[in-house]
Design a protein around this motif. Sequence first.
Motif, mmCIF file in Angstrom:
data_model
loop_
_atom_site.group_PDB
_atom_site.id
_atom_site.type_symbol
_atom_site.label_atom_id
_atom_site.label_comp_id
_atom_site.label_asym_id
_atom_site.label_seq_id
_atom_site.Cartn_x
_atom_site.Cartn_y
_atom_site.Cartn_z
ATOM 1 N N TYR A 96 0.765 -1.092 -0.035
ATOM 2 C CA TYR A 96 -0.091 0.111 0.007
ATOM 3 C C TYR A 96 0.821 1.171 0.044
ATOM 4 C CZ TYR A 96 -3.202 -3.698 1.660
ATOM 5 O OH TYR A 96 -4.026 -4.766 1.772
ATOM 6 N N PRO A 97 1.711 1.479 -1.217
ATOM 7 C CA PRO A 97 2.705 2.707 -1.173
ATOM 8 C C PRO A 97 2.045 3.855 -0.748
ATOM 9 C CG PRO A 97 2.119 1.606 -3.154
ATOM 10 C CD PRO A 97 1.520 0.730 -2.417
ATOM 11 N N ARG A 98 0.628 4.407 -1.236
ATOM 12 C CA ARG A 98 0.330 5.642 -0.987
ATOM 13 C C ARG A 98 -0.207 5.806 0.600
ATOM 14 N NH1 ARG A 98 -5.132 7.960 -0.522
ATOM 15 N NH2 ARG A 98 -5.863 5.939 -0.732
ATOM 16 N N ILE A 99 -0.541 4.544 1.344
ATOM 17 C CA ILE A 99 -0.806 4.716 2.633
ATOM 18 C C ILE A 99 0.481 4.707 3.386
ATOM 19 C CG2 ILE A 99 -1.617 3.603 4.646
ATOM 20 C CD1 ILE A 99 -3.735 4.486 2.844
ATOM 21 N N GLY A 100 1.649 4.425 2.832
ATOM 22 C CA GLY A 100 3.013 4.318 3.535
ATOM 23 C C GLY A 100 3.391 5.731 3.426
ATOM 24 N N LEU A 101 3.193 6.398 2.241
ATOM 25 C CA LEU A 101 3.712 7.678 2.286
ATOM 26 C C LEU A 101 3.040 8.785 2.907
ATOM 27 C CD1 LEU A 101 4.137 7.989 -1.699
ATOM 28 C CD2 LEU A 101 6.236 8.095 0.181
ATOM 29 N N MET A 102 1.480 8.415 3.132
ATOM 30 C CA MET A 102 0.694 9.311 4.089
ATOM 31 C C MET A 102 0.951 8.995 5.731
ATOM 32 S SD MET A 102 -2.650 9.161 1.724
ATOM 33 C CE MET A 102 -3.632 9.747 3.015
ATOM 34 N N ALA A 103 1.462 7.872 6.071
ATOM 35 C CA ALA A 103 1.415 7.618 7.525
ATOM 36 C C ALA A 103 2.417 8.326 8.172
ATOM 37 C CB ALA A 103 1.669 6.109 7.647
ATOM 38 N N PRO A 104 1.996 8.902 9.433
ATOM 39 C CA PRO A 104 2.776 9.774 10.053
ATOM 40 C C PRO A 104 3.815 9.143 10.697
ATOM 41 C CG PRO A 104 0.919 9.861 11.336
ATOM 42 C CD PRO A 104 0.632 9.024 10.072
ATOM 43 N N PHE A 105 3.723 7.837 11.097
ATOM 44 C CA PHE A 105 4.659 7.132 11.766
ATOM 45 C C PHE A 105 4.710 5.604 11.392
ATOM 46 C CE2 PHE A 105 0.868 7.419 14.093
ATOM 47 C CZ PHE A 105 0.418 5.921 14.806
ATOM 48 N N GLU A 106 5.671 4.830 11.766
ATOM 49 C CA GLU A 106 5.611 3.396 11.292
ATOM 50 C C GLU A 106 4.902 2.536 12.131
ATOM 51 O OE1 GLU A 106 9.780 2.868 11.391
ATOM 52 O OE2 GLU A 106 10.217 3.665 9.105
ATOM 53 N N THR A 107 4.088 1.490 11.716
ATOM 54 C CA THR A 107 3.031 0.686 12.486
ATOM 55 C C THR A 107 2.769 -0.367 12.000
ATOM 56 O OG1 THR A 107 1.313 1.611 10.995
ATOM 57 C CG2 THR A 107 1.810 2.872 12.847
ATOM 58 N N VAL A 108 2.278 -1.294 12.836
ATOM 59 C CA VAL A 108 1.756 -2.490 12.380
ATOM 60 C C VAL A 108 0.286 -2.412 12.408
ATOM 61 C CG1 VAL A 108 1.460 -5.087 13.170
ATOM 62 C CG2 VAL A 108 3.901 -4.015 13.525
ATOM 63 N N LEU A 109 -0.412 -3.024 11.187
ATOM 64 C CA LEU A 109 -1.837 -2.844 11.219
ATOM 65 C C LEU A 109 -2.513 -3.973 10.894
ATOM 66 C CD1 LEU A 109 -3.450 0.176 9.177
ATOM 67 C CD2 LEU A 109 -3.987 -2.020 8.574
ATOM 68 N N ALA A 110 -4.050 -4.127 11.474
ATOM 69 C CA ALA A 110 -4.704 -4.931 11.149
ATOM 70 C C ALA A 110 -6.105 -4.437 10.640
ATOM 71 C CB ALA A 110 -5.097 -5.982 12.305
ATOM 72 N N ALA A 111 -6.658 -5.005 9.700
ATOM 73 C CA ALA A 111 -8.272 -4.669 9.277
ATOM 74 C C ALA A 111 -8.772 -5.773 9.048
ATOM 75 C CB ALA A 111 -7.978 -3.658 7.885
ATOM 76 N N ALA A 112 -10.359 -5.600 9.450
ATOM 77 C CA ALA A 112 -11.054 -7.129 9.212
ATOM 78 C C ALA A 112 -12.576 -6.289 9.102
ATOM 79 C CB ALA A 112 -11.000 -7.581 10.663
ATOM 80 N N PRO A 113 -13.339 -7.243 8.137
ATOM 81 C CA PRO A 113 -14.579 -6.986 7.925
ATOM 82 C C PRO A 113 -15.818 -7.302 8.910
ATOM 83 C CG PRO A 113 -14.285 -8.971 6.686
ATOM 84 C CD PRO A 113 -13.085 -8.441 7.535
#
Length: 204
Positions: A96-113
Amino acid sequence: MSVVQRHGVRRPAAGLGRLTGLFGQLVRETDAAVGMLYALPPGEGVLEIVALSGMSRRIAAPWARMGVDDATPVADAVRQRRLVWVGGPDEMARRYPRIGLMAPFETVLAAAPMAGEARVWGAVCLVWPLWHPPEPNRREREAIGSFCRRAGSLLEQAAAHGRPLLPGSEPVVLAPNRTRTPGRGEAMGAYDFAERLPVGCELH
C-alpha cells in the motif's frame, strides 16, 4: 452520533452504543494504540469512520472516508471478507505505497470486515507501534474475529429493523483507556512518534 434518516426525521442508529462498547473492548483486549471503526451504509460504496480510539478527528481526517475499491487495508478487508494484516513499514510500502507515504509514523496494522449473513456492514482497523511483532498472536486473532462476528450480527439486525448504521457528521471518539504502565521501549517509541509529527498529536 451516527443517525438514520427516515421520513425526514433523524433518529439514532440502533445499537450504536453497544457497537462502540464492543469496539472499545476490542481495543483494550488487543492493546492497540489506535482503533478506527468504519460503517458501509447499504447501497453505498464508501466506508466512513463512525468511531475512533487513540486518535483525534483532525489527525484521522485523511482516513475518514475511503471507497471500497481503493487500495487500502480496510477496503481490501471488506472486498475479500478476511483479516488483512500489515506487519511493518516495508510491507506497507510494498502493498500500500500511498498509505505508506501518508502515514505519520511506522506501524503494524490489522483490518477486518464486520460481516453478517448477507453482506459486509463495515470494518475495523487497529494500529500498533512498530515494536509489535510482525505477526498477530492467537489472542489478537480471536479477539478480532469475535468482535467482527458480534458486530456484524448487531448491524445486520439493526438494518433488518429499518435502522442501518449510517455515518454522522462527527465520529464518536472514545476516551483512552490505559490499563498498564508502558515499558521503557514503548515510552521511547511514543516519544519518537511525537517527534515525527510536524504539528503534534491530539488525543481529544
